[in-house]
Scaffold this motif. Structure first.
Motif, mmCIF file in Angstrom:
data_model
loop_
_atom_site.group_PDB
_atom_site.id
_atom_site.type_symbol
_atom_site.label_atom_id
_atom_site.label_comp_id
_atom_site.label_asym_id
_atom_site.label_seq_id
_atom_site.Cartn_x
_atom_site.Cartn_y
_atom_site.Cartn_z
ATOM 1 N N LEU A 23 -4.119 -1.432 7.999
ATOM 2 C CA LEU A 23 -3.405 -2.431 7.471
ATOM 3 C C LEU A 23 -2.513 -2.179 8.230
ATOM 4 C CD1 LEU A 23 -3.242 -1.348 3.702
ATOM 5 C CD2 LEU A 23 -4.032 -3.547 4.083
ATOM 6 N N PHE A 55 0.883 -1.522 0.306
ATOM 7 C CA PHE A 55 0.324 -0.114 0.151
ATOM 8 C C PHE A 55 0.706 1.335 -0.219
ATOM 9 C CE2 PHE A 55 -3.347 2.922 1.687
ATOM 10 C CZ PHE A 55 -4.584 2.111 0.999
ATOM 11 N N GLU A 66 -7.323 3.257 5.786
ATOM 12 C CA GLU A 66 -7.040 2.312 5.023
ATOM 13 C C GLU A 66 -5.560 1.569 5.570
ATOM 14 O OE1 GLU A 66 -9.053 2.558 0.946
ATOM 15 O OE2 GLU A 66 -7.437 3.353 1.335
ATOM 16 N N HIS A 110 -10.520 8.622 4.196
ATOM 17 C CA HIS A 110 -10.238 6.687 3.535
ATOM 18 C C HIS A 110 -9.435 6.026 3.705
ATOM 19 C CE1 HIS A 110 -13.666 4.684 1.817
ATOM 20 N NE2 HIS A 110 -12.923 3.930 1.812
ATOM 21 N N SER A 111 -8.245 7.319 2.752
ATOM 22 C CA SER A 111 -6.561 6.859 2.580
ATOM 23 C C SER A 111 -6.255 6.103 4.422
ATOM 24 C CB SER A 111 -6.062 7.161 1.875
ATOM 25 O OG SER A 111 -6.287 7.099 0.513
#
Lengths: 307, 307, 307, 307
Positions: free
Chosen positions: A295, A251, A291, A287-288
């Motif tokens: 993770l 990512f 994420e 949003h990122s």
């Protein structure tokens, strides 16, 4: 002063440049970052990497950041400084400046206009002549530079220029290049190969004969453990560790956006005070960030299972 | 101080950077060059152009060259300084430095990574915000930058940003862009359009509505006469003059090699002392020099026929 | 059938593909165009050039156009067919098709992804193996292909592959490449060098050792006369002729737009019935057409003065 | 016949083209491959993808492959055919050919020369006009095409052209594009978004609103399960599955080399008879094959732990 040599190995972390929210350089975070990198297993540091925010610094700021980091490192590990620039006068000036204050060597990527084999070889000859006895790293990163360097051309440069002591290996795909450079008779001495691409191919790179990593993943401990386990032959454990970090590493390895993810993670880990990128530089969306958080949660869970 | 405005017209010669054979800047030649450009009809000068040798100068050298040229010009014509750089900190620092010592404005080309319309518009918004009230030139030169800017995007930038006072028009082909920008209702004010490409399309550019040239052909008098004759409506004479110089202008307009040809010609004309290019920079072959000599001979013969 | 050999010389005109206003191929214009090219001095023709409209033709249309042109030429001069394609199956199929109906050879440009010397050499080895004993032209046109081929790499290819009989020389700048390839000991035989770029450097190319031109300027008679005069040593007359046509040649040599200008001129000269470009292809503006008209008027006037 | 619509979802596997060792198309393997893809969860197939070996096929071969696959699929799932080509005549001919024999729609990537927003929009308008009522997929894959399409430009195209029913999402990074296109008011209808990049970001893409994948990982069952689990909300299980396959997926996602890895894996799984790539195409080294083998072993072990 520690000088960079062909024996460079382990993990040279590419340092970020910490900023305050208003864009000033955050020197306190620089110190904390140095400590963090060394605690997590860095055997060297690389600063002013071309893919980071070095081009956003003035000459004076570049000198201040390098000086601060060198002071904090205080000779414990070698520090490499990226000096890639459009012109030789700039490369020369920056090289002298950082070597004077204790850098271990410099790193040079080819300028974007180079195309033919001879152009590339000639360029590195000119660089080597320019900087004299300063040891340097050849950065091979076609995705970013647009310059494709054949493995045989890397060998020509390495064989011609004794001060070229290390390859920052960052071609994608690039595994066959390592195998080629490690074949008997290709090079007139063993040089250091440190790999980039966020560590995304580190197990295969080590198996092919790399000496370690030179890249900037926000969990340097992963790279340190993978390199150590490959060095001692504990391949299975190296791969277990690698796989646990891979979802996040993948990512972070998004072009352009990766640096924002890395800074967000480092700030979350308490290493740097702010995840600020200097303009022009995109902020992470909510949003990122979510994420990344997810993770990291899964990663910690997986690491517990492994230990 | 003369400030750059939307009324900029005539010939802004892109100045070369003269060097001694050992690579040091040749300040005496700088002075002679300034005098020569002004005597041959320059209505402005542009220094540190991105396609020249500006990237080969250190920051200190850049300041010294600009200061010397500004001193020699001494307010007689406006001097524009190219400040394109990978990062805003560099653009900002260079802009402040040159405006402080009397530059009339700066010129900014888009960095190579820009692609979409909004990326390009956003970049110039950030630049304009950064440099405040400093007037600037938008350089549109896709062959060199790799960035394609639609005519409508140039119009958006011009309409959004009052400090963007001039377009350095250098797309190839680019004539339709001039016609578009001169159409009623496209721009909210008349801006200056000065054209590049070595003057190779100057008659057609003037006929489309350009205000002159901003480029570096070694015979600025050609450009001055073409612009003057177009301005007074003597089209036939403008074209006669243009045609007489065209064989050499075409030869000088070879990418990469053009600067060596220009310096060779300027040295031959006694303007600069040496035709030295700083490394990395190819020297002209004897064959190329003979070709330039032959073109100049024919050009002088033709000009005599016309007069 | 005439086979292409290393003695190819003179002017190989790159033929346009004439269309009706509705986009169908105009076969009658094909015939007239062939006659015109041969009357104005063509010593060969090249069809389906990559920069033209070949990619806009279906496979069936390509065959029909080539067949029509070959029938009209009827063996009077050799006809080369461009067969550059992303894949070998396509190159192979097109080569067989056109050789079967009487082409003299094929022309192959490197696909855009090639970068290193060895990649380029390997590509041409594969092409040569694929097409067997068919003679071929190596097209070196970096501005269009994005592939930079060093002069030494051209020499390697020429020396390795006996069926590579001709270089279409179209680098910019490219004059030093001609000088290099004509030096004693570089090539194991004399190959043909035919130059492109719309003839814009034809005098200098001939002086360096080129055998002629392979390009598409709408006045092939200019190129035929320049080549003839250089061959007989009448340099001054060659340059007078060249200079007379240069203003228009320069205008035609605008990337992308050049083909529209060429077709407009050919239609104006009565060679082809329509100046239609197939979609996607920009039409000339009225302004551009008027510019071409004005350039042709001045050109005719100048030619009268010379005769 | 199944027609592609805006409701396309699940996994559209990009089919490889199987060859015999001598380079002939292996039609028996085509059949087996179709069966395999459908058994492992494909809800559609995409053939003649631009990054595969489609450009290595002649027109006749392309038709034969598509016909064979369509026959084997026999209407069970929609089959999309890649028709990207340099010219409209080729796109038109290929589109008519494949729609006539039962394709569900076509996929079109932008040609490499497009740069500005309006150029891209105009291109898709021309494509849509050309192919009439045939539904098509817009392929957004900047790493391969060199064309950057802003999210707002995708929206313009989608809103203007009702026959554009699906986005093949393959920008890197590209997650924000999905979020943008799923925002209220951006599109005038909900279109299908299927993601590429070898499935390497599939969990995050599903979370952002994608409808599934359109890519070619050699374990389609991974993608089918991730999509299914996201659809039913079992996020944790989706991520477990994804993580288990990620080390191999990452390895397969090496530009250029990825197709060789995929074919090697498919041959190893017994899906296709040979891992042959047509020339020009590099074979996998023994070292690379061993790396794939090791990754598959670990993957199977991990999957057992999960079940």
């Amino acid at each position: 002063m520690t000088e960079l040599t062909t024996t460079a190995a382990g993990v040279f972390v590419i340092a970020v440049t910490p900023f305050h929210p208003d864009g000033r350089i955050d020197m306190e975070s620089c110190d904390r970052m140095v400590d963090f990198y060394l605690e997590t297993g860095a055997t060297g540091l690389t600063v002013l990497g071309m893919m980071g925010e070095a081009p956003k610094l003035t000459v004076d700021e570049s000198r201040d950041v390098v000086a601060r980091i060198l002071a904090r490192v205080n000779g414990r590990v070698p520090v490499v400084v990226g000096v890639s620039a459009p012109g030789f006068a700039q490369i020369d000036a920056l090289t002298r400046m950082v070597m004077d204050i204790g850098a271990a060597g410099v790193m040079v990527a080819p300028p974007g206009g180079l195309r033919t084999d001879d152009q590339i070889v000639a360029y590195y000859h000119q660089v080597a002549e320019l900087i004299g006895d300063v040891p340097f790293v050849l950065q091979d990163f076609p995705l970013a530079t647009g310059v494709q360097i054949a493995a045989s051309v890397i060998a020509r440069i390495m064989n011609d220029l004794p001060t070229c002591v290390c390859l920052k290996h960052e071609d994608w795909p690039g595994l066959e290049k390592i195998s080629y450079l490690r074949k008997d008779g290709v090079l007139n001495r063993r040089i250091s190969i440190l790999c980039g691409n966020g560590g995304l191919f580190l197990p295969e790179e080590m198996a092919r004969g790399a000496d370690g990593a030179m890249t900037g993943f926000a969990y340097p401990e992963m790279m340190a453990r993978v390199v150590a386990d490959y060095t001692t032959g504990d391949i299975a454990r190296a791969r277990d560790i690698f796989d646990a970090y891979l979802p996040l590493a993948r990512f972070e390895q998004q072009p352009g956006m990766g640096l924002a993810i890395r800074k967000y993670t480092l700030a979350k880990r308490g290493v740097i005070a702010h995840d600020t990128l200097r303009k022009p530089g995109a902020a992470l969306s909510a949003h990122s960030k979510a994420e990344v958080d997810a993770l990291i949660d899964r990663q910690e869970h997986r690491l517990k299972e492994l230990s």
